[in-house]
Scaffold this motif. Structure first.
Motif, PDB file in Angstrom:
ATOM      1  N   ALA A 110       0.826  -1.209   0.000  1.00 58.91           N
ATOM      2  CA  ALA A 110       0.000   0.000   0.000  1.00 58.91           C
ATOM      3  C   ALA A 110       0.859   1.258   0.000  1.00 58.91           C
ATOM      4  CB  ALA A 110      -0.943  -0.010   1.200  1.00 58.91           C
ATOM      5  N   ASP A 111       1.935   1.244   0.785  1.00 57.88           N
ATOM      6  CA  ASP A 111       2.829   2.404   0.812  1.00 57.88           C
ATOM      7  C   ASP A 111       3.405   2.672  -0.581  1.00 57.88           C
ATOM      8  OD1 ASP A 111       2.389   2.676   3.510  1.00 57.88           O
ATOM      9  OD2 ASP A 111       4.260   1.699   4.119  1.00 57.88           O
ATOM     10  N   ALA A 112       3.813   1.617  -1.266  1.00 58.38           N
ATOM     11  CA  ALA A 112       4.367   1.783  -2.615  1.00 58.38           C
ATOM     12  C   ALA A 112       3.314   2.310  -3.582  1.00 58.38           C
ATOM     13  CB  ALA A 112       4.932   0.459  -3.108  1.00 58.38           C
ATOM     14  N   LEU A 113       2.107   1.785  -3.482  1.00 61.93           N
ATOM     15  CA  LEU A 113       1.047   2.235  -4.377  1.00 61.93           C
ATOM     16  C   LEU A 113       0.712   3.705  -4.166  1.00 61.93           C
ATOM     17  CD1 LEU A 113      -1.312  -0.871  -4.157  1.00 61.93           C
ATOM     18  CD2 LEU A 113       0.091  -0.191  -6.118  1.00 61.93           C
ATOM     19  N   SER A 114       0.833   4.173  -2.938  1.00 57.23           N
ATOM     20  CA  SER A 114       0.534   5.585  -2.679  1.00 57.23           C
ATOM     21  C   SER A 114       1.512   6.493  -3.411  1.00 57.23           C
ATOM     22  CB  SER A 114       0.563   5.866  -1.173  1.00 57.23           C
ATOM     23  OG  SER A 114       1.881   5.767  -0.660  1.00 57.23           O
ATOM     24  N   GLU A 115       2.723   6.021  -3.645  1.00 57.02           N
ATOM     25  CA  GLU A 115       3.702   6.797  -4.401  1.00 57.02           C
ATOM     26  C   GLU A 115       3.548   6.584  -5.903  1.00 57.02           C
ATOM     27  OE1 GLU A 115       7.743   6.994  -3.126  1.00 57.02           O
ATOM     28  OE2 GLU A 115       7.279   6.109  -1.171  1.00 57.02           O
ATOM     29  N   LEU A 116       3.274   5.356  -6.301  1.00 53.88           N
ATOM     30  CA  LEU A 116       3.278   5.037  -7.725  1.00 53.88           C
ATOM     31  C   LEU A 116       1.963   5.355  -8.425  1.00 53.88           C
ATOM     32  CD1 LEU A 116       5.153   1.638  -7.522  1.00 53.88           C
ATOM     33  CD2 LEU A 116       6.055   3.790  -8.440  1.00 53.88           C
ATOM     34  N   GLY A 117       0.846   5.322  -7.698  1.00 53.35           N
ATOM     35  CA  GLY A 117      -0.439   5.588  -8.329  1.00 53.35           C
ATOM     36  C   GLY A 117      -0.493   6.943  -9.022  1.00 53.35           C
ATOM     37  N   PRO A 118      -0.158   8.027  -8.337  1.00 49.45           N
ATOM     38  CA  PRO A 118      -0.161   9.335  -9.000  1.00 49.45           C
ATOM     39  C   PRO A 118       0.836   9.416 -10.160  1.00 49.45           C
ATOM     40  CG  PRO A 118      -0.231   9.588  -6.622  1.00 49.45           C
ATOM     41  CD  PRO A 118       0.043   8.147  -6.879  1.00 49.45           C
ATOM     42  N   TYR A 119       1.995   8.796 -10.004  1.00 47.85           N
ATOM     43  CA  TYR A 119       2.985   8.792 -11.091  1.00 47.85           C
ATOM     44  C   TYR A 119       2.412   8.085 -12.315  1.00 47.85           C
ATOM     45  CZ  TYR A 119       7.443   8.194 -13.520  1.00 47.85           C
ATOM     46  OH  TYR A 119       8.453   8.233 -14.459  1.00 47.85           O
ATOM     47  N   ALA A 120       1.765   6.929 -12.093  1.00 47.93           N
ATOM     48  CA  ALA A 120       1.159   6.201 -13.202  1.00 47.93           C
ATOM     49  C   ALA A 120       0.065   7.030 -13.864  1.00 47.93           C
ATOM     50  CB  ALA A 120       0.598   4.870 -12.698  1.00 47.93           C
ATOM     51  N   GLU A 121      -0.762   7.680 -13.061  1.00 43.96           N
ATOM     52  CA  GLU A 121      -1.844   8.494 -13.625  1.00 43.96           C
ATOM     53  C   GLU A 121      -1.291   9.576 -14.542  1.00 43.96           C
ATOM     54  OE1 GLU A 121      -5.620  11.299 -12.227  1.00 43.96           O
ATOM     55  OE2 GLU A 121      -4.288  10.409 -10.718  1.00 43.96           O
ATOM     56  N   ARG A 122      -0.212  10.211 -14.138  1.00 49.29           N
ATOM     57  CA  ARG A 122       0.373  11.271 -14.968  1.00 49.29           C
ATOM     58  C   ARG A 122       0.861  10.732 -16.313  1.00 49.29           C
ATOM     59  NH1 ARG A 122       2.501  12.843  -9.896  1.00 49.29           N
ATOM     60  NH2 ARG A 122       4.568  11.979 -10.376  1.00 49.29           N
ATOM     61  N   HIS A 123       1.134   9.430 -16.373  1.00 48.64           N
ATOM     62  CA  HIS A 123       1.610   8.827 -17.610  1.00 48.64           C
ATOM     63  C   HIS A 123       0.515   8.049 -18.342  1.00 48.64           C
ATOM     64  CE1 HIS A 123       5.395   9.794 -15.637  1.00 48.64           C
ATOM     65  NE2 HIS A 123       5.991   9.623 -16.795  1.00 48.64           N
ATOM     66  N   GLY A 124      -0.723   8.161 -17.879  1.00 49.71           N
ATOM     67  CA  GLY A 124      -1.832   7.496 -18.542  1.00 49.71           C
ATOM     68  C   GLY A 124      -1.845   5.988 -18.363  1.00 49.71           C
ATOM     69  N   VAL A 125      -1.318   5.527 -17.240  1.00 49.05           N
ATOM     70  CA  VAL A 125      -1.192   4.084 -16.988  1.00 49.05           C
ATOM     71  C   VAL A 125      -1.922   3.724 -15.695  1.00 49.05           C
ATOM     72  CG1 VAL A 125       0.438   2.210 -16.491  1.00 49.05           C
ATOM     73  CG2 VAL A 125       1.012   3.944 -18.210  1.00 49.05           C
ATOM     74  N   ARG A 126      -2.603   2.597 -15.710  1.00 46.58           N
ATOM     75  CA  ARG A 126      -3.251   2.053 -14.518  1.00 46.58           C
ATOM     76  C   ARG A 126      -2.416   0.903 -13.963  1.00 46.58           C
ATOM     77  NH1 ARG A 126      -8.900   0.199 -17.030  1.00 46.58           N
ATOM     78  NH2 ARG A 126      -7.392  -1.094 -18.152  1.00 46.58           N
ATOM     79  N   LEU A 127      -2.467   0.734 -12.657  1.00 40.71           N
ATOM     80  CA  LEU A 127      -1.774  -0.367 -11.988  1.00 40.71           C
ATOM     81  C   LEU A 127      -2.788  -1.462 -11.667  1.00 40.71           C
ATOM     82  CD1 LEU A 127       0.366   1.786  -9.535  1.00 40.71           C
ATOM     83  CD2 LEU A 127       0.984   0.986 -11.836  1.00 40.71           C
ATOM     84  N   ALA A 128      -2.464  -2.700 -12.030  1.00 40.98           N
ATOM     85  CA  ALA A 128      -3.396  -3.819 -11.859  1.00 40.98           C
ATOM     86  C   ALA A 128      -2.777  -4.862 -10.940  1.00 40.98           C
ATOM     87  CB  ALA A 128      -3.749  -4.436 -13.211  1.00 40.98           C
ATOM     88  N   ILE A 129      -3.214  -4.890  -9.682  1.00 44.53           N
ATOM     89  CA  ILE A 129      -2.707  -5.857  -8.712  1.00 44.53           C
ATOM     90  C   ILE A 129      -3.203  -7.248  -9.087  1.00 44.53           C
ATOM     91  CG2 ILE A 129      -2.666  -6.527  -6.284  1.00 44.53           C
ATOM     92  CD1 ILE A 129      -3.474  -3.615  -5.631  1.00 44.53           C
TER      93      ILE A 129
END
Length: 265
Positions: A110-129
């Motif tokens: 969860a800690d990692a996702l809190s950092e990576l989620g916004p970064y992915a959004e800025r690049h038009g990418v979704r993260l799929a667990i």
């Protein structure tokens, strides 16, 4: 990965012959061929990249290892954007050496996702667990069920973090259909993958995914579940299988396409 014995140009040629218009890619062969070269290859072949696999492995405790994992996942997001896919599949990571703390490992995800989620959004990418079968919990993925994956994903906006539904990993779980409905209601089914369950499993269990139709899983049943939940995206086939990898790759590709036709609607 179903036909990892093929080079990416051979894969593109095979897909063209069979009328396959979508392909899910893995990072290792993309990096070996070259990121920009792969992006051009798939564009020129008229292929849509459905997902890139994989990011993840977030569970390290050591600060340096965690920083390296985050940096690698940012690179993976960049690669996904360059390839034109909106989905990066995450295999979350197993228990660190000497640890028995599953809950702590999931919190580090969860800690990692809190950092990576916004970064992915800025690049038009979704993260799929992607939840993996519990036999992988110690060394590969402490997220073993769709419920656990959604408990993590739902802390974040759906356009940042969702889930991968993979028949191989969830078919045994009688709560999975309800969790698929839950995921669909939240707009969090980011990809749907097929592989069959065959036994006995090979030593190491990683390469035991069966060809569609050879095992115990009713593919149409799971297709019904995801479509009832509102999923309209591509359906991927992802097979890790030493026997398939030892065969002619174009033959395996054609067989897999035929099995897909026979066992889905």
């Amino acid at each position: 990965m179903t036909v990892k014995q093929l080079s990416l140009p051979e894969l593109a040629d095979g897909c063209a012959r069979l009328g396959i218009r979508n392909v899910g890619l893995w990072r290792d062969p993309v990096q070996a061929h070259g990121l920009e070269a792969t992006a051009k290859l798939v564009r020129d072949a008229g292929l849509t990249v459905t997902t890139l696999c994989r990011g993840g492995f977030f569970t390290a405790i050591d600060p340096r290892e965690r920083a390296e994992a985050l940096a690698d996942n940012r690179r993976a997001i960049d690669e996904a954007a360059t390839l034109g896919t909106d989905t990066l599949v995450l295999v979350s990571g197993g228990l660190p050496a000497g640890s028995k703390d599953l809950l702590g490992a999931r919190e580090r995800i969860a800690d990692a996702l809190s950092e990576l989620g916004p970064y992915a959004e800025r690049h038009g990418v979704r993260l799929a667990i992607e939840p993996l079968h519990p036999m992988y919990a110690s060394d590969r993925c402490v997220v073993s069920t769709l419920a656990q994956a959604l408990d993590l994903a739902e802390r974040f906006p759906a356009h940042q973090v969702g889930v991968t539904v993979d028949t191989y990993h969830i078919w045994w779980d009688d709560t999975a259909p309800a969790q698929i409905a839950r995921a669909g209601a939240g707009g969090r089914i980011h990809t749907f993958q097929l592989a069959d369950w065959t036994t006995p499993l090979p030593e190491g269990v990683l390469t035991g995914r069966g060809q569609i139709g050879d095992g115990s899983i009713d593919m149409r049943e799971w297709q019904d579940h995801v479509e009832a939940a509102g999923y309209t995206g591509a359906i991927e086939v992802e097979l890790f299988n030493d026997v398939l990898w030892a065969r002619d790759g174009q033959e395996v590709l054609a067989e897999t396409a035929q099995r897909f036709t026979e066992h889905t609607r």
